[in-house]
Design an enzyme around this catalytic site. Sequence first.
Site, PDB file in Angstrom:
ATOM      1  N   ASP A 235       0.841  -1.192   0.000  1.00 15.43           N
ATOM      2  CA  ASP A 235       0.000   0.000   0.000  1.00 15.43           C
ATOM      3  C   ASP A 235       0.882   1.250   0.000  1.00 15.43           C
ATOM      4  O   ASP A 235       1.862   1.323   0.750  1.00 15.43           O
ATOM      5  CB  ASP A 235      -0.855  -0.040   1.276  1.00 15.43           C
ATOM      6  CG  ASP A 235      -1.918   1.041   1.293  1.00 15.43           C
ATOM      7  OD1 ASP A 235      -2.818   0.995   0.441  1.00 15.43           O
ATOM      8  OD2 ASP A 235      -1.860   1.926   2.171  1.00 15.43           O
ATOM      9  N   GLU A 284      14.517 -15.320  -0.142  1.00 17.69           N
ATOM     10  CA  GLU A 284      14.972 -16.373   0.782  1.00 17.69           C
ATOM     11  C   GLU A 284      13.955 -17.492   0.896  1.00 17.69           C
ATOM     12  O   GLU A 284      14.268 -18.572   1.348  1.00 17.69           O
ATOM     13  CB  GLU A 284      15.145 -15.792   2.196  1.00 17.69           C
ATOM     14  CG  GLU A 284      16.407 -15.018   2.414  1.00 17.69           C
ATOM     15  CD  GLU A 284      16.351 -14.339   3.786  1.00 17.69           C
ATOM     16  OE1 GLU A 284      15.649 -14.847   4.698  1.00 17.69           O
ATOM     17  OE2 GLU A 284      16.995 -13.296   3.915  1.00 17.69           O
TER      18      GLU A 284
HETATM   19  C1  GLC Z   1      -4.247   3.032  -0.636  1.00 16.41           C
HETATM   20  C2  GLC Z   1      -5.467   2.183  -0.488  1.00 16.41           C
HETATM   21  C3  GLC Z   1      -6.610   3.047  -0.049  1.00 16.41           C
HETATM   22  C4  GLC Z   1      -6.257   3.688   1.271  1.00 16.41           C
HETATM   23  C5  GLC Z   1      -4.937   4.441   1.183  1.00 16.41           C
HETATM   24  C6  GLC Z   1      -4.407   4.766   2.533  1.00 16.41           C
HETATM   25  O1  GLC Z   1      -4.350   3.938  -1.652  1.00 16.41           O
HETATM   26  O2  GLC Z   1      -5.733   1.502  -1.672  1.00 16.41           O
HETATM   27  O3  GLC Z   1      -7.796   2.325   0.070  1.00 16.41           O
HETATM   28  O4  GLC Z   1      -7.264   4.575   1.649  1.00 16.41           O
HETATM   29  O5  GLC Z   1      -3.945   3.649   0.569  1.00 16.41           O
HETATM   30  O6  GLC Z   1      -3.939   3.618   3.165  1.00 16.41           O
END
Ligand code: GLC
Length: 575
Positions: A235, A284
């Site tokens: 993310d 790994e």
């Molecule tokens: C990413 C996720 C989204 C979230 C953001 C903050 O873009 O896909 O859903 O709100 O990160 O974590």
Amino acid sequence: MTQYLTDASRPVAPAADTAPGAAAASAAEPRGWWRDAVIYQVYPRSFADSDGDGMGDLPGIRSRLPYLRALGVDAVWLSPFYASPQADAGYDVADYRAIDPMFGDLHDADALIRDAHGLGLRVIVDLVPNHSSDQHEWFKRALREGPGSPLRERYHFRPGKGEDGELPPNDWESIFGGPAWTRTNNPDGTPGEWYLHLFAPQQPDFNWENRAVADEFRSILRFWLDMGVDGFRIDVAHGMVKAAGLPDIGGHDQLKLLGHDVMPFFDQDGVHAIYREWRKILDEYPGERIGVAEAWTPTVARTANYVRPDELHQAFNFQYLGTDWDAAALREVIDVSLDAMRPVGAPATWVLSNHDVTRHATRFANDPGLGTQLRTPGDRALGLRRARAASLLMLALPGSAYVYQGEELGLPDVTDLPDEARQDPAFFRGAGQDGFRDGCRVPIPWSGTEAPYGFGPEGGASWLPQPAEWAELSVEAQTGDPNSTLEMYRSALAVRREHPALGAGTAVTWVDGLPEGVLAFRRDTAEGSFACTVNLTAEAVRIPAPGRVLLSSAPAEVVDGAVELPSDCTVWWAV
Ligand code: GLC
């Protein structure tokens, strides 16, 4: 009834020796499974609810794995299920090694991973390293211990500007709207330092310059790799490193700059050192564990930096997702994407929908140029026709593709959710660019004629209300109907698995000389050739048939060596 589907056989059950995961990894396993994988995104809140609390959960997902196996996908990516106060639907993690009780527990996760592997499905989990929840133990201690606490160095705490520190430390804005800084109170109750949050105030950004942060995430990676996961979707993979000194941006339209310009908090070169470290850890482990970057960068060429041979394996192609239903624009983004990935040797990836954008059946139902956050249903029939054509185009392209739960049912966005039902934090922060993401997060319909349509036990609720029209879009309603979107996906994934020219690759050969608004390309291999033709215009067009029809998104008839391609239709051909 029109038969759109020809030649499509159902996916076969995996042979025992090709099941993924550590236990199954063997020398015989083909390398590079991720180069052509179709990866299905499960949004745990909205997939299947086993206990009737209105919220999807891990046992629910586990019970539906056979559906995914039969659909023919290779892997499942699960959006976050970790312990979280749910300020941003789980993208605010309080404990990276625990499951939120609303989704189950670690035994459920273990059982899910084992069952998936038994079915030949790989499992990718979401990792959220840019920020934690404000309820994470580290952040709570940082607040409690006050300025000067070493725990504060794991986040970005700064004194404010102005006479009494009443102004934020710099001019950065939150992606969800409003300032990216929130002021704290000192332990004695007086106003104190500010902390940085690129997203909601409940999502404080980690300071990745701090050794403890980097160490902790290496350990979290190992925890889940030991649990048997096959990879991570990372993310905000472009956000962890901030420009030295946290410089002001200047100007007032920062949200519009996102994804188009270099920002001091996104896509900084320093972030790549983190992925080089992580790649060593992934390597790994047996069985080709992968990392996938959610990186919003100004260009596909910048995105390619995340998938250099010693970094991650894949990165989402948001330029493709953001492209309108337009032949010239699509051809260009396909070329640019393939060209950008070729020098680094990574597969191109393709995606049309996810949990952050208006579903493509609704985007393509509206006028072009409106972006990926829409609030109007548009022309539903048009949107569905285009969505089906767009999906077949995507699945014909070289590389790996992402399918967001429900797109195989042709689901539209729910654009008329009542405000009281909404949970997207950006909705509550006013001028956010994407406060309407709940519309694509409505629980999916499985069966029956009344909500919750098999999402949970009969008579139960769902955390977001499902529209009445969804009865006819359920898995049950579409199964066995050869014209349904679900059967089209099942056939497409089966053909994709079997046709030697589909899946991995680095190039397409465009066929020129066709009417404007028609895209056609070939993929040739020694074992067989494939062609894809797409009519993006509002009229039917007649073109030479390149071969035998394998599959089409709408009825397309071949007469005397020519095909009449209906408006907004894609046809796959065996050449
Ligand atoms: C990413 C996720 C989204 C979230 C953001 C903050 O873009 O896909 O859903 O709100 O990160 O974590």
